[in-house]
Design a protein around this motif. Structure first.
Motif: not given
Length: 537
Positions: A364, A402, A404-405, A485
């Motif tokens: 990350s 982006v 993310d998780d 991510d």
């Protein structure tokens, strides 16, 4: 923090004036009523009472009128100040995200900032306005009683000074208790979150009892801190009542020795009781002031940090398909510590790269460097051959989407959840993006289409659907580089495989970097980078 220091001063002064007139009307109403009752008992000619009767009615109507004007002015200014403060503070938070937010989640930081800003701005309404209003009423009472009997005026002035000293004492106690209370609440929150989110794991390792004991201890500490905090408010409330009782007795003695008419004596005796109503809000004011000071300190501490990205460049990026390159890049979240690197990475337009590695290997962190959320500690990050420090941070970030998780789903309709990625997108653009990302069947089943409310209070969204919605936003953004991510971190194997298949279909022709500790979908990448440190024998 200029915005926190300068908001609300002039509006608070005007609101305090309106509030002071409301309190003054209340004091005048009580005093006039006392005079009228005693004077009427003497059965004078009715014409001698008409002025007082009219005064009672006038003061009775003036008090709610001025109170209404004060509320309008104070609340309008507070809401405007709050909007301004939030806008400026949120803008100041952007350069600090995520490197300077500590271990708290972004949502926790944002919620804390919202609460802290509310405490700071509301202090104009809860502190400045009541204090100014009480000051106006006290000045009127001093002048009124002093005109009737100088000794009475001195007594009221003395009472006012003692109340101020009492309020300052209470404020000191509140200030002392605020850090203890904040620490106690934080500990309760940490212990409660640990129990709520990790109960099965705690039970599996036999630590559930220890954590519950910690939670009980945290609640005990919070109760102790609340008792400590209550001393300031109790001191002000009880002290005002005691001072008022003593002052009333002394006022009766002064008026009796001055041999004033009985009606005037009644007027003077009720003034302290009327003034007590104007200063009893000080108990809430000292608590609000202490909280505001603590909240201001918290916001300033958060914002008074050096950004993780040195945004000194002014260049703009003209390429719509950038070539990104990392040359010997190392980076870390804390100064002097290396969390990833050195890493060499060549991201030609359309290239797909997978980044894997053990927990803590810096996956990350590497993504944060690419996203221009963290500056390299060493090495170079190039965009079409230009160092990123030569480019404006926004110019680089505009190239990247982006995911993310833990993508967030807003408590709003589907259209609003998607349009934030591309506000000028048409409904057809939104629907096309949903279909590209594998949500065609899901969308067709929605009762109101794009108008269906999802998230909290609306239609539930599964883990796979949430991941695909985040991917849809990235597709709608039309940005040439997609950074993922852990897109399938919380999904089962079948769903993860399906989601990654949709990822590659939806991002055809774009540069993609996917960080994952799993291998679903990584067979479609051009290169896999393993950041797991090699053991040195």
């Amino acid at each position: 923090m200029t915005v926190l220091e300068q908001t609300g001063r002039r509006p608070a002064a005007l609101a305090g004036l309106w509030g002071g007139l409301a309190l003054t009307s209340g004091v005048a109403l009580t005093a006039t009523s006392g005079w009228l009752i005693v004077r009427a008992a003497e059965r004078p000619v009715i014409l001698t009472l008409l002025t007082a009767i009219v005064g009672v009615r006038a003061f009775g109507m003036a008090r709610p009128l001025f109170r209404h004007l004060e509320r309008l002015r104070s609340h309008d200014s507070a809401l405007a100040d709050l909007a301004t403060a939030r806008t400026e503070v949120y803008a100041a938070l952007i350069p600090l995200t995520p490197a300077r937010l500590g271990r708290r989640s972004r949502s926790a930081v944002l919620a804390g900032v919202v609460d802290d800003l509310t405490d700071v701005v509301e202090s104009h309404v809860r502190v400045r306005v009541p204090v100014l209003s009480a000051g106006v009423a006290a000045l009127f009472a001093i002048l009124l009683t002093g005109a009737l009997e100088p000794g009475a005026g001195v007594l009221v002035a003395t009472w006012s000074a003692l109340v101020v000293l009492l309020a300052r004492w209470g404020l000191a106690l509140e200030r002392e208790a605020q850090p203890l209370l904040g620490a106690a609440r934080a500990e309760v929150s940490r212990a409660a979150e640990l129990v709520a989110r990790h109960t099965p794991r705690l039970q599996a390792i036999g630590a559930a009892g220890d954590v519950l004991t910690r939670l009980d201890a945290a609640h005990t500490g919070l109760a102790r801190a609340l008792r400590t905090q209550s001393r300031g408010r109790a001191l002000v409330t009880g002290g005002v009542l005691v001072l008022t009782g003593v002052t009333t007795v002394v006022m009766a003695v002064i008026a009796g020795r001055a041999e004033l008419p009985s009606a005037v004596t009644a007027l003077l005796v009720v003034v302290p009781a009327a003034l007590a109503d104007t200063v009893l809000p000080f108990a809430d004011a000292v608590r609000a002031q202490a909280r505001a000071e603590q909240s201001r300190a918290g916001v300033e501490t958060l914002l008074d940090q050096t950004a993780a990205v040195a945004d000194v460049g002014r260049g703009r990026q003209s390429s719509t398909a950038p070539h990104l390159r990392l040359e010997g890049v190392s980076a870390g979240w804390v100064e002097g510590r290396v969390d990833v690197g050195p890493v060499d990475l060549d991201l030609a337009p359309g290239r797909r790269v997978g980044v894997v590695g053990a927990n803590g290997s810096g996956k990350s962190t590497l993504l944060a460097v690419l996203a221009r959320a963290l500056d390299p500690a060493s090495g170079r990050y190039l965009v079409d051959g230009r160092d990123v420090t030569e480019l404006a941070a926004d110019a680089v970030r505009e190239l990247l989407a982006v995911v993310d998780d833990e993508p967030h789903v807003f408590a709003a309709d589907l259209r609003a959840n998607l349009a934030l990625a591309q506000p000028d997108a048409s409904d057809q653009d939104l629907v096309d993006a949903l279909r590209v990302c594998g949500l065609e069947s899901w969308f067709d089943a929605l009762p109101d289409g794009l108008g269906t409310r999802i998230g909290s209070g609306g239609r539930g969204v599964s883990g796979g659907e949430r991941a695909r919605l985040a991917l849809t936003r990235a597709v709608l953004s039309r940005r040439p580089v997609i950074l993922l991510d852990e897109p399938v971190a919380h999904l089962d194997h079948a769903t993860a495989t399906s989601v990654m298949r949709d990822v590659w279909a939806a991002t055809s022709g774009r540069t993609v970097v996917v960080v994952s500790h799993r291998h679903e979908g990584l067979d479609a990448v051009d290169q896999v980078i393993d950041l797991t440190p090699t053991r040195k024998d």
